[in-house]
Design an enzyme around this catalytic site. Structure first.
Site, PDB file in Angstrom:
ATOM      1  N   LYS A  66       0.720  -1.200   0.050  1.00  0.00           N
ATOM      2  CA  LYS A  66      -0.083  -0.016  -0.007  1.00  0.00           C
ATOM      3  C   LYS A  66       0.912   1.265   0.119  1.00  0.00           C
ATOM      4  CE  LYS A  66      -4.157  -1.906   2.065  1.00  0.00           C
ATOM      5  NZ  LYS A  66      -5.187  -1.765   3.059  1.00  0.00           N
ATOM      6  N   ASP A 119     -10.211   2.820   1.941  1.00  0.00           N
ATOM      7  CA  ASP A 119     -10.514   2.111   3.187  1.00  0.00           C
ATOM      8  C   ASP A 119     -11.152   3.195   4.292  1.00  0.00           C
ATOM      9  OD1 ASP A 119      -9.364  -0.226   2.985  1.00  0.00           O
ATOM     10  OD2 ASP A 119      -7.328   0.357   3.345  1.00  0.00           O
TER      11      ASP A 119
END
Ligand SMILES: NC(=O)c1ccc[n+]([C@@H]2O[C@H](COP(=O)([O-])OP(=O)(O)OC[C@H]3O[C@@H](n4cnc5c(N)ncnc54)[C@H](OP(=O)(O)O)[C@@H]3O)[C@@H](O)[C@H]2O)c1
Length: 293
Positions: free
Chosen positions: A71, A108
């Site tokens: 990420k 997210d």
């Protein structure tokens, strides 16, 4: 020769990725919307994020979901970064924007907030939160809660410096004042919402407790469940297993407790819309997340 229609390809990258639920979630969404796309998974080890984005350009992949441990790498390697990616330093979604340029997004935070609303029927506005953990997921949740109006986000983590960093991210949102702070277990009983954003309780394959058996990993809890009481809401971001020992103990005490599958489905729904421009069939995606196939 008549023109053959060629499916577009999207994928999740990370390690491990092979057992990811993302292909089930996205392929269900493509089928439900009649979009001729396929979604697969590529194992890409740490250090491979930048090369994976180059491959995305060359192969003209239509979208990438990004999971651990890539990420941060992909956020750095992308051409464009949304605001939350600049703040969080991590992305979970890559969107091609034309001319070979790739945009890094982090869904997210909105995935967590949408999942909370769907599961528990509450929004972050005005609530007090005890947030366990100080890693990437904690930072995204801290950002999402603060941006949506949480008044207190007490971050409790094994490593205090990482709790401080997550709290600072909550304070970096333009929406609110200074909701983020480093908390302690004393904050848990007074919170409206308690979130486990540690990897404690995650199933086999995690490095949370190297050397221990899968059974002892699964029975570990991020905090003592007797600190919570009925009337509070708990969310465990872990979804493998779908019922952690912590969730089971909380439910036994009459605490409303939810796992991380809704967050997973809603972060995927946001990515689906960015890639396709089509409204995501969220219920289909939630059902696929739960079924895992
Ligand atoms: N539902 C979803 O869609 C979703 C999305 C993202 C992540 N997640 C889940 O969220 C969890 C965290 O992911 P992440 O990306 O934030 O991982 P990460 O960056 O590696 O952070 C792991 C966190 O867990 C803590 N931790 C690990 N072992 C611990 C232990 N034995 N005792 C106490 N704390 C411990 C770490 O504390 P230290 O800082 O002290 O090391 C850190 O705060 C994972 O289970 C992941 O699957 C779910």
């Amino acid at each position: 020769m008549s023109g053959l229609s060629i499916s577009r390809v999207a994928a999740v990258i990370g390690e491990p990725a092979r057992h990811s639920r993302s292909p089930a979630i996205h392929n269900a969404a493509f089928a439900a919307t009649g979009i001729d796309w396929v979604f697969t998974a590529f194992e890409v080890p740490v250090g491979g994020g930048s090369a994976a984005l180059e491959a995305m350009r060359v192969l003209q992949l239509a979208g990438l979901s990004v999971t651990m441990p890539l990420k941060v790498e992909v956020a750095e390697a992308a051409d464009l970064r949304d605001d939350e990616v600049e703040v969080l330093g991590a992305a979970n979604c890559i969107v091609p924007v034309g001319d070979g340029r790739l945009r890094a997004v982090n869904t997210d935070a909105i995935g967590f907030v949408a999942g909370l609303e769907a599961d528990a029927g509450i929004g972050p506005d005005g609530i007090r939160v005890a947030l366990l953990g100080g890693g990437g997921a904690s930072r995204a949740v801290a950002w999402g809660l603060a941006a949506a109006g949480a008044v207190d986000v007490a971050v409790i983590n094994r490593t205090p410096a990482r709790a401080q960093a997550a709290a600072a991210i909550a304070n970096a949102t333009p929406r609110t004042g200074q909701p983020g702070r480093v908390g302690s277990i004393d904050d848990i009983a007074g919170a409206d919402l308690v979130v486990n954003a540690t990897s404690v309780g995650m199933g086999a394959g995690t490095s949370a407790h190297p050397g221990r058996t899968a059974h002892s990993r699964r029975s570990a809890m991020p905090c003592d469940p007797t600190l919570l009481s009925p009337g509070q809401v708990a969310v465990d971001l872990v979804y493998e297993p779908t019922e952690t020992a912590w969730l089971a103990a909380l439910r036994q005490r009459g605490v409303e407790a939810h796992n991380g599958l809704s967050m997973l489905a809603y972060q995927a729904a946001a990515a689906f819309e960015l890639w396709t421009g089509v409204e995501a069939p969220v219920e289909v995606m939630r059902r696929a997340a739960v079924a895992g196939r």
